[in-house]
Motif scaffolding. Structure first.
Motif, PDB file in Angstrom:
ATOM      1  N   LEU A  43      76.389  53.905 179.960  1.00  0.00           N
ATOM      2  CA  LEU A  43      74.783  54.031 179.170  1.00  0.00           C
ATOM      3  C   LEU A  43      74.134  52.674 179.199  1.00  0.00           C
ATOM      4  N   GLY A  44      74.741  51.699 179.750  1.00  0.00           N
ATOM      5  CA  GLY A  44      74.030  50.333 179.869  1.00  0.00           C
ATOM      6  C   GLY A  44      74.187  49.394 178.925  1.00  0.00           C
ATOM      7  N   MET A  45      75.271  49.812 178.039  1.00  0.00           N
ATOM      8  CA  MET A  45      75.422  48.751 176.892  1.00  0.00           C
ATOM      9  C   MET A  45      76.546  47.663 177.342  1.00  0.00           C
ATOM     10  N   ASP A  46      76.160  46.435 176.467  1.00  0.00           N
ATOM     11  CA  ASP A  46      76.993  45.316 176.989  1.00  0.00           C
ATOM     12  C   ASP A  46      78.410  45.487 176.447  1.00  0.00           C
ATOM     13  N   ASP A  47      78.532  46.212 175.526  1.00  0.00           N
ATOM     14  CA  ASP A  47      80.172  46.286 174.940  1.00  0.00           C
ATOM     15  C   ASP A  47      80.437  47.700 174.361  1.00  0.00           C
ATOM     16  N   TYR A  48      81.468  47.632 173.751  1.00  0.00           N
ATOM     17  CA  TYR A  48      81.800  48.932 172.773  1.00  0.00           C
ATOM     18  C   TYR A  48      82.625  48.577 171.652  1.00  0.00           C
ATOM     19  N   VAL A  49      83.087  49.535 170.850  1.00  0.00           N
ATOM     20  CA  VAL A  49      83.866  49.250 169.561  1.00  0.00           C
ATOM     21  C   VAL A  49      85.109  49.896 169.962  1.00  0.00           C
ATOM     22  N   ALA A  50      86.325  49.168 170.199  1.00  0.00           N
ATOM     23  CA  ALA A  50      87.684  49.946 170.068  1.00  0.00           C
ATOM     24  C   ALA A  50      88.454  49.934 168.794  1.00  0.00           C
ATOM     25  N   LEU A  51      88.404  50.977 168.144  1.00  0.00           N
ATOM     26  CA  LEU A  51      89.222  51.052 166.745  1.00  0.00           C
ATOM     27  C   LEU A  51      90.867  51.120 167.622  1.00  0.00           C
ATOM     28  N   GLY A  52      91.701  50.791 166.297  1.00  0.00           N
ATOM     29  CA  GLY A  52      93.255  50.535 166.936  1.00  0.00           C
ATOM     30  C   GLY A  52      94.171  51.084 165.957  1.00  0.00           C
ATOM     31  N   PHE A  53      95.304  51.568 166.354  1.00  0.00           N
ATOM     32  CA  PHE A  53      96.470  51.711 165.660  1.00  0.00           C
ATOM     33  C   PHE A  53      97.159  50.335 165.277  1.00  0.00           C
ATOM     34  N   SER A  54      97.255  49.264 166.038  1.00  0.00           N
ATOM     35  CA  SER A  54      98.246  48.210 165.998  1.00  0.00           C
ATOM     36  C   SER A  54      97.428  47.172 164.976  1.00  0.00           C
ATOM     37  N   ARG A  55      98.138  46.808 164.025  1.00  0.00           N
ATOM     38  CA  ARG A  55      97.429  45.859 163.262  1.00  0.00           C
ATOM     39  C   ARG A  55      97.952  44.365 163.564  1.00  0.00           C
ATOM     40  N   LYS A  56      96.670  43.636 163.955  1.00  0.00           N
ATOM     41  CA  LYS A  56      96.885  42.384 164.359  1.00  0.00           C
ATOM     42  C   LYS A  56      96.927  41.470 163.183  1.00  0.00           C
ATOM     43  N   PHE A  57      97.507  40.382 163.524  1.00  0.00           N
ATOM     44  CA  PHE A  57      97.865  39.462 162.185  1.00  0.00           C
ATOM     45  C   PHE A  57      96.469  38.950 161.390  1.00  0.00           C
ATOM     46  N   TRP A  58      95.290  39.090 162.136  1.00  0.00           N
ATOM     47  CA  TRP A  58      93.998  38.473 161.445  1.00  0.00           C
ATOM     48  C   TRP A  58      93.268  39.894 160.594  1.00  0.00           C
ATOM     49  N   TYR A  59      93.940  40.987 160.844  1.00  0.00           N
ATOM     50  CA  TYR A  59      93.049  42.087 160.285  1.00  0.00           C
ATOM     51  C   TYR A  59      93.277  42.149 158.743  1.00  0.00           C
ATOM     52  N   LEU A 105      89.835  55.545 174.335  1.00  0.00           N
ATOM     53  CA  LEU A 105      89.500  54.294 174.273  1.00  0.00           C
ATOM     54  C   LEU A 105      88.883  54.031 175.640  1.00  0.00           C
ATOM     55  N   ASP A 106      89.624  54.715 176.715  1.00  0.00           N
ATOM     56  CA  ASP A 106      89.184  54.512 177.994  1.00  0.00           C
ATOM     57  C   ASP A 106      87.698  55.074 178.440  1.00  0.00           C
ATOM     58  N   TYR A 107      87.700  56.300 177.708  1.00  0.00           N
ATOM     59  CA  TYR A 107      86.520  57.166 178.039  1.00  0.00           C
ATOM     60  C   TYR A 107      85.196  56.491 177.054  1.00  0.00           C
ATOM     61  N   ALA A 108      85.547  55.883 175.892  1.00  0.00           N
ATOM     62  CA  ALA A 108      84.591  55.477 175.412  1.00  0.00           C
ATOM     63  C   ALA A 108      84.011  53.996 176.076  1.00  0.00           C
ATOM     64  N   ARG A 109      85.022  53.168 176.607  1.00  0.00           N
ATOM     65  CA  ARG A 109      84.466  52.181 177.392  1.00  0.00           C
ATOM     66  C   ARG A 109      83.896  52.570 178.577  1.00  0.00           C
ATOM     67  N   ALA A 110      84.118  53.491 179.348  1.00  0.00           N
ATOM     68  CA  ALA A 110      83.416  53.951 180.462  1.00  0.00           C
ATOM     69  C   ALA A 110      82.141  54.478 180.241  1.00  0.00           C
TER      70      ALA A 110
END
Length: 233
Positions: A102-118, A92-97
């Motif tokens: 690359l000049g993007m406004d954001d990125y997508v973080a996949l995750g292992f932690s299930r939030k209640f709205w998932y 995740l840290d590498y993806a964000r950086a």
């Protein structure tokens, strides 16, 4: 509890003269894209018969993180991504950086932690060499519009078994993303090739890596690379 030495990785520029011989005692020097060298600690796996060269991304120095990120950016740019998606946890840290560079406004973080709205429908079963329990990989429903119908490049630190990477590819493809490549700091061994190849025959060739590390077996005086895991020509 026995004392465990720090997970210290070090970066050396292309003009550094580093020599290493088999057996390796506690460190392994990885030739990297562009001529630099990443020196990693060797960590035994449970049972002490095999070991890995460990890139503990969230414990590296900033110079190491910067050097590896620059290589990931170089690899990702040629894939012309519209979106960078990070594979948890260490990717995740590498993806964000990478996305930021690359000049993007954001990125997508996949995750292992299930939030209640998932939504469980937006998840895949995932495995990895450093995990001892089963887990699921999730995409936040709020991020669907960032990936659907867009060119996505996945980013991770290391690929070994390929289980988590395959889960990420399957999950993103199910929601309509065009997943064009996986960019990693290091490939480790070759078990991942069969796992990604089961998704599509061309998927192993879509993996872009800045370096390669073998796995190791215990020998007198230290560790020797497992022949079947060394870099291929």
């Amino acid at each position: 509890m026995p004392e465990i030495a720090p997970y210290v990785a070090r970066w050396f520029p292309p003009d550094a003269a580093l020599a290493q011989t088999v057996p390796f005692r506690d460190r392994y020097s990885v030739p990297m894209l562009g001529g630099g060298t990443l020196e990693l600690p060797i960590r035994p796996l449970p049972g002490d018969e095999q070991a890995i060269a460990l890139l503990m991304t969230n414990q590296t120095t900033f110079p190491v993180a910067t050097a590896v990120t620059e290589l990931l950016v170089r690899l990702a740019r040629v894939c012309e991504p519209q979106v960078i998606a990070g594979i948890p946890t260490m990717g995740l840290d590498y993806a964000r950086a990478t996305a930021h560079a690359l000049g993007m406004d954001d990125y997508v973080a996949l995750g292992f932690s299930r939030k209640f709205w998932y939504d469980d429908a937006l998840s895949e079963s995932a495995t990895s060499i450093t995990s001892t329990t089963g887990k699921r990989l999730y995409l936040d429903p709020a991020l669907l519009t960032r990936v659907a119908g867009r060119r996505v490049v996945l980013v991770d630190d290391v690929i070994n078994t390929g289980g988590t990477a395959a889960a990420a590819i399957r999950l993103l493809q199910r929601v309509g993303a065009d997943v064009v490549a996986l960019v990693v700091g290091l490939t480790e061994g070759h078990a991942w090739r069969a796992v990604l190849g089961a998704i599509a025959p061309d998927w192993p060739a879509r993996v872009r890596a800045a370096g390669h590390i073998p796995m190791f077996r215990a020998v007198a005086g230290g560790w020797a690379p497992l022949p079947e895991t060394v870099a291929r020509p």
